[in-house]
Scaffold this motif. Sequence first.
Motif, PDB file in Angstrom:
ATOM      1  N   UNK A 271       3.184 -25.149 -45.955  1.00 23.95           N
ATOM      2  CA  UNK A 271       2.339 -25.420 -44.788  1.00 23.95           C
ATOM      3  C   UNK A 271       2.100 -26.920 -44.647  1.00 23.95           C
ATOM      4  N   UNK A 272       1.781 -27.588 -45.750  1.00 24.81           N
ATOM      5  CA  UNK A 272       1.524 -29.027 -45.712  1.00 24.81           C
ATOM      6  C   UNK A 272       2.761 -29.801 -45.275  1.00 24.81           C
ATOM      7  N   UNK A 273       3.930 -29.443 -45.792  1.00 24.68           N
ATOM      8  CA  UNK A 273       5.155 -30.143 -45.419  1.00 24.68           C
ATOM      9  C   UNK A 273       5.461 -29.968 -43.938  1.00 24.68           C
ATOM     10  N   UNK A 274       5.193 -28.798 -43.423  1.00 31.70           N
ATOM     11  CA  UNK A 274       5.446 -28.567 -42.007  1.00 31.70           C
ATOM     12  C   UNK A 274       4.406 -29.254 -41.118  1.00 31.70           C
ATOM     13  N   UNK A 275       3.197 -29.451 -41.624  1.00 28.91           N
ATOM     14  CA  UNK A 275       2.227 -30.269 -40.897  1.00 28.91           C
ATOM     15  C   UNK A 275       2.729 -31.704 -40.771  1.00 28.91           C
ATOM     16  N   UNK A 276       3.293 -32.233 -41.851  1.00 34.88           N
ATOM     17  CA  UNK A 276       3.851 -33.592 -41.820  1.00 34.88           C
ATOM     18  C   UNK A 276       5.002 -33.667 -40.829  1.00 34.88           C
ATOM     19  N   UNK A 277       5.840 -32.655 -40.837  1.00 35.30           N
ATOM     20  CA  UNK A 277       6.990 -32.615 -39.930  1.00 35.30           C
ATOM     21  C   UNK A 277       6.518 -32.584 -38.476  1.00 35.30           C
ATOM     22  N   UNK A 278       5.508 -31.755 -38.192  1.00 29.28           N
ATOM     23  CA  UNK A 278       4.984 -31.662 -36.827  1.00 29.28           C
ATOM     24  C   UNK A 278       4.364 -32.985 -36.388  1.00 29.28           C
ATOM     25  N   UNK A 279       3.620 -33.614 -37.282  1.00 28.05           N
ATOM     26  CA  UNK A 279       2.969 -34.884 -36.950  1.00 28.05           C
ATOM     27  C   UNK A 279       4.003 -35.960 -36.637  1.00 28.05           C
ATOM     28  N   UNK A 280       5.076 -35.985 -37.411  1.00 29.25           N
ATOM     29  CA  UNK A 280       6.131 -36.965 -37.182  1.00 29.25           C
ATOM     30  C   UNK A 280       6.805 -36.738 -35.835  1.00 29.25           C
ATOM     31  N   UNK A 281       6.914 -35.471 -35.419  1.00 26.65           N
ATOM     32  CA  UNK A 281       7.536 -35.192 -34.126  1.00 26.65           C
ATOM     33  C   UNK A 281       6.592 -35.525 -32.969  1.00 26.65           C
ATOM     34  N   UNK A 282       5.285 -35.347 -33.183  1.00 20.93           N
ATOM     35  CA  UNK A 282       4.312 -35.693 -32.149  1.00 20.93           C
ATOM     36  C   UNK A 282       4.215 -37.203 -31.954  1.00 20.93           C
ATOM     37  N   UNK A 283       4.258 -37.928 -33.062  1.00 19.58           N
ATOM     38  CA  UNK A 283       4.043 -39.382 -33.038  1.00 19.58           C
ATOM     39  C   UNK A 283       5.164 -40.073 -33.823  1.00 19.58           C
TER      40      UNK A 283
END
Length: 501
Positions: free
Chosen positions: A269-281
């Motif tokens: 879950x944490x790794x995918x949060x990082x992935x999502x954040x990188x795609x947003x910004x």
Amino acid sequence: MIDTPLDEIPKINASLHATFATRKTFPLAWRQHQLLQIARMLQENHKAFADAIYADLGKPAFEVYMTELNLMIDRAIISAKRLPEWAAVKNLENHPDLPAHQKAWKPRVAPTPKGAALVISPWNYPLILSIQGTIGAIAAGCTLCLKLSEVTFNYAGLLQDLIPKYLDQDAVKVVCGSVPEITKVLEQKWDHIFYTGNGTVARIIAAAAAKHLTPLTLELGGKSPVIIDPEFDMELAARRVLWGKINNCGQVCVSPDYALVTPSSTAAFAENLKKACASFYPNGSLKSDSYTRMINMQHFNRIKSLLERTQGKVLMGGGMDEKERRIEPTVVLVKPGDVLLESETFGPILTLLEVEDMRAACEYISAQFVLCLPFRQSDLDPSRSDHPLVLYLFTQNEQLQQDVRKLTMSGNLIFNDTFMQMDVKVLPFGGVGESGYGRQVLENTFNCFTYERTTLEIPVDVEDKIHLRYPPYTAHAFEVECAPTLNVQIPESSPEGGLVA
């Protein structure tokens, strides 16, 4: 924004009561016109509203249009169109529980405006949280005092200027200012108070309202949890949870506050949060035009202090730009009792707390009444005693959905996404217990500002049918009026089957 002179506030209150007494606000045509004037005001000045909110919050224009301005134009128009239906007198002559002999009594229920209303709006979503209550009060036929937050200085000044140009100045007044002004406002007698904000201020407002027995609508927020089923798609869950968190930099009552995850799913879950954040910004959130800032230094320093005091492990973010009042979307893994679990963070921090399984997640959320539930009570945090405004559950397991529905309480229960319930205008929105009471959006907001006035018209020619009610009471009168109910056949029932056919 210009602060309203304190000596003007009692005059505003008196004038709104006086206008209501003329019944000027009662005709549906007047109400419909005012509602459409709200839509015109927003539509004709949309850029000015977006600019003012950006100046106050740094909120991207896209978010202003998507989550505030367009919604309120739409709902003002819908309210004008649907008003005749909402305000219609309800005829109960054919109600199944009405005895046949009472049909001629013409039982009616008429939605009736309460009087001079007060709407107190906060700063975090300044447009929707001031205009939604305004729409409901006007639709109901009330006069209105709108108290705007001094924190969103530019938005308040704009609305202070525009409302008198678009709405009836006899019926709608704006009050601006801070503690002295709201204190003076609350000294006055109102017929309904509609407040959005936090529980601390709500207690002050409720105490003031109690002096006049004024009814309230309170939307108060709180810590809204997310439960992540380890079997759910972690990439999708992370993306949707983070999107709910980054809206308005987490400064929203329905923001996902903390997530309950099992140890086996924390890393994914944490790794995918990082992935999502990188795609947003892609170039980082601190410089992004698609990310909001903290409203002021007080709230910036509050979030900064939480991150300094937490004993948890920062898994993502934590960077800050004090000059711009920006804080990166931050994910922190904590243990029970951490400072991040004490109260609503109201900022860009997503707290992760590991629980053994989904049943333990329900136990944690429902700590205040878990003693009556038939499962273990380990690792409960006694400070978690408030029912959340919204509970988010990510699962496709229907049994788990039913378990969470049964074993928890919240104002809203949303499956497999965050924040999107705010876009579904047909659903009533509101909390339970500490997260508030009363419901809003469209007809539900209309209902806040009205009461059900009942009428009967007893025919003069039924005297021969009701004469037994008069003294002196006789045995014959008892047999006719009272005995039949005492002898009625009560249906068979059981705890397992309910009514038995």
